[in-house]
Design a protein around this motif. Structure first.
Motif, PDB file in Angstrom:
ATOM      1  N   PRO A  30     -64.696  82.376 -44.400  1.00  0.00           N
ATOM      2  CA  PRO A  30     -63.343  81.831 -44.343  1.00  0.00           C
ATOM      3  C   PRO A  30     -62.570  82.274 -43.105  1.00  0.00           C
ATOM      4  O   PRO A  30     -61.579  81.654 -42.741  1.00  0.00           O
ATOM      5  N   LYS A  46     -67.198  72.600 -52.384  1.00  0.00           N
ATOM      6  CA  LYS A  46     -65.895  72.547 -51.714  1.00  0.00           C
ATOM      7  C   LYS A  46     -64.880  71.804 -52.573  1.00  0.00           C
ATOM      8  O   LYS A  46     -63.708  72.175 -52.617  1.00  0.00           O
ATOM      9  N   ARG A  49     -63.059  73.948 -55.231  1.00  0.00           N
ATOM     10  CA  ARG A  49     -62.092  74.968 -54.799  1.00  0.00           C
ATOM     11  C   ARG A  49     -60.678  74.474 -55.059  1.00  0.00           C
ATOM     12  O   ARG A  49     -60.369  73.311 -54.881  1.00  0.00           O
ATOM     13  N   THR A  50     -59.845  75.398 -55.456  1.00  0.00           N
ATOM     14  CA  THR A  50     -58.439  75.090 -55.650  1.00  0.00           C
ATOM     15  C   THR A  50     -57.621  76.044 -54.786  1.00  0.00           C
ATOM     16  O   THR A  50     -58.120  77.072 -54.335  1.00  0.00           O
ATOM     17  N   VAL A  51     -56.379  75.693 -54.573  1.00  0.00           N
ATOM     18  CA  VAL A  51     -55.462  76.558 -53.832  1.00  0.00           C
ATOM     19  C   VAL A  51     -54.272  76.827 -54.753  1.00  0.00           C
ATOM     20  O   VAL A  51     -53.287  76.090 -54.740  1.00  0.00           O
ATOM     21  N   ARG A  54     -49.934  78.712 -52.010  1.00  0.00           N
ATOM     22  CA  ARG A  54     -49.845  78.365 -50.589  1.00  0.00           C
ATOM     23  C   ARG A  54     -48.379  78.491 -50.179  1.00  0.00           C
ATOM     24  O   ARG A  54     -47.498  77.891 -50.793  1.00  0.00           O
ATOM     25  N   GLU A  56     -45.858  78.483 -46.651  1.00  0.00           N
ATOM     26  CA  GLU A  56     -45.761  78.229 -45.220  1.00  0.00           C
ATOM     27  C   GLU A  56     -44.335  78.510 -44.760  1.00  0.00           C
ATOM     28  O   GLU A  56     -43.382  78.288 -45.514  1.00  0.00           O
ATOM     29  N   THR A 103     -48.967  80.524 -42.392  1.00  0.00           N
ATOM     30  CA  THR A 103     -49.446  79.922 -43.630  1.00  0.00           C
ATOM     31  C   THR A 103     -50.284  80.946 -44.368  1.00  0.00           C
ATOM     32  O   THR A 103     -51.186  81.547 -43.792  1.00  0.00           O
ATOM     33  N   ALA A 105     -52.634  81.093 -47.745  1.00  0.00           N
ATOM     34  CA  ALA A 105     -53.273  80.283 -48.777  1.00  0.00           C
ATOM     35  C   ALA A 105     -54.290  81.128 -49.508  1.00  0.00           C
ATOM     36  O   ALA A 105     -55.067  81.859 -48.893  1.00  0.00           O
ATOM     37  N   VAL A 106     -54.281  81.054 -50.828  1.00  0.00           N
ATOM     38  CA  VAL A 106     -55.270  81.722 -51.660  1.00  0.00           C
ATOM     39  C   VAL A 106     -56.185  80.645 -52.223  1.00  0.00           C
ATOM     40  O   VAL A 106     -55.731  79.793 -52.976  1.00  0.00           O
ATOM     41  N   GLU A 107     -57.445  80.654 -51.785  1.00  0.00           N
ATOM     42  CA  GLU A 107     -58.429  79.711 -52.305  1.00  0.00           C
ATOM     43  C   GLU A 107     -59.144  80.359 -53.488  1.00  0.00           C
ATOM     44  O   GLU A 107     -59.457  81.541 -53.446  1.00  0.00           O
ATOM     45  N   ALA A 108     -59.421  79.574 -54.521  1.00  0.00           N
ATOM     46  CA  ALA A 108     -60.101  80.094 -55.709  1.00  0.00           C
ATOM     47  C   ALA A 108     -61.093  79.066 -56.207  1.00  0.00           C
ATOM     48  O   ALA A 108     -60.923  77.866 -56.003  1.00  0.00           O
TER      49      ALA A 108
END
Length: 123
Positions: A30, A46, A49-51, A54, A56, A103, A105-108
């Motif tokens: 990442p 892909k 994956r969720t965010v 987020r 900004e 920005t 962002a936490v992807e999970a």
């Protein structure tokens, strides 16, 4: 802080390209975006994956201000409010007429085949 064992959710490794600590399950780093292993289901992975978070924002000094120095710090806390990680992401300076956008962002994504229960490690 306990370190998850290899093969368990949350286990980490070092990216061979940029040396960032990443999830052991990552197919693409990442941080540097280098591919780390072939994944025939990369498109499906892909899509899963969720965010969930987020944020900004942009800062710019007012014309009457002089230069501004900034430090971007990210802190991760557990459910009890205890700090489990703190990183300085970047530093710099801004002069009148310049701006910086940030920005976070936490992807999970869900770990397949894992069920919470006995022996679950906590961070």
């Amino acid at each position: 802080m306990s370190v998850p064992r290899p093969g368990t959710p949350g286990a980490t490794r070092t990216c061979p390209h940029c040396k960032t600590t990443i999830l052991e399950s990552a197919n693409v780093c990442p941080s540097c975006q280098h591919h780390l292993r072939f994944d025939a289901d990369a498109v499906a992975s892909k899509a899963q994956r969720t965010v969930p978070l987020r944020v900004e924002g942009t800062i710019r000094p007012q014309p009457a201000d002089g230069a501004l120095e900034y430090t971007m710090v990210v802190t991760i806390r557990n459910e009890r409010g205890e700090e489990i990680d703190r990183q300085v992401i970047g530093v710099g300076a801004l002069y009148p007429g310049e701006e910086r956008s940030f920005t976070l962002a936490v992807e999970a994504f869900e770990v397949k085949g894992y069920r919470a229960g006995k022996g679950r490690s906590r961070h």
